[in-house]
Design a protein around this motif. Structure first.
Motif, PDB file in Angstrom:
ATOM      1  N   PRO A  47       0.979  -0.947   0.107  1.00 41.18           N
ATOM      2  CA  PRO A  47      -0.543  -0.052  -0.006  1.00 41.18           C
ATOM      3  C   PRO A  47       0.544   1.306  -0.116  1.00 41.18           C
ATOM      4  N   GLY A  48       0.387   2.224  -0.387  1.00 43.63           N
ATOM      5  CA  GLY A  48       0.805   3.935  -0.563  1.00 43.63           C
ATOM      6  C   GLY A  48       1.459   4.364   0.739  1.00 43.63           C
TER       7      GLY A  48
ATOM      8  N   ARG B  60      -5.404   8.881   2.411  1.00 43.90           N
ATOM      9  CA  ARG B  60      -5.698   7.432   2.839  1.00 43.90           C
ATOM     10  C   ARG B  60      -5.882   7.312   3.584  1.00 43.90           C
TER      11      ARG B  60
ATOM     12  N   ASP C  63      -5.701   1.762  -2.089  1.00 42.65           N
ATOM     13  CA  ASP C  63      -5.123   3.350  -2.279  1.00 42.65           C
ATOM     14  C   ASP C  63      -5.709   4.498  -1.909  1.00 42.65           C
TER      15      ASP C  63
END
Length: 114
Positions: free
Chosen positions: A13-14, A46, A75
């Motif tokens: 994930p970001g 986020r 994301d």
């Protein structure tokens, strides 16, 4: 690229990418691509890293989603069925409306960081 082989590839994930880049930037100078990535990650809403990991685990265990799709959901933070349908558009298996609604309900349980 000569002499470079990909040993392992795993979608993350970001939030995790952002954390890694921030830790790296404390001791090192970021290159252009790293700076652009960090600025991009800071610009969008986020989930926290802990929430992202928990959501990923639930998406993969409860809904049997591939890791890549689960990471896209975490994301992109889809807000409605239309957004979620776009994520599933290229998936080989069809996800029914009830299951997508359950995924959205799962996402609503977590706070979004702006």
């Amino acid at each position: 690229m000569i002499g470079k082989n990909i040993i392992e590839s795993e979608p993350i994930p970001g939030a995790k990418v952002k954390e890694v880049l921030e830790e790296f930037s404390e001791d090192n100078e970021l290159n252009y691509e790293q700076n652009v990535t960090l600025n991009h990650l800071a610009r969008f809403k986020r989930f926290s890293l802990e929430d992202s990991e928990e959501i990923l685990e639930k998406l993969q265990s409860e809904f049997n989603l591939r890791p890549k799709v689960a990471v896209h959901i975490v994301d992109l933070v889809p807000q409605d069925l239309a957004d979620l349908r776009l994520i599933f558009a290229k998936e080989p298996g069809q996800v029914d409306k009830e299951e997508m609604e359950k995924i959205l309900e799962l996402l609503e349980q977590y706070d979004i960081i702006e």
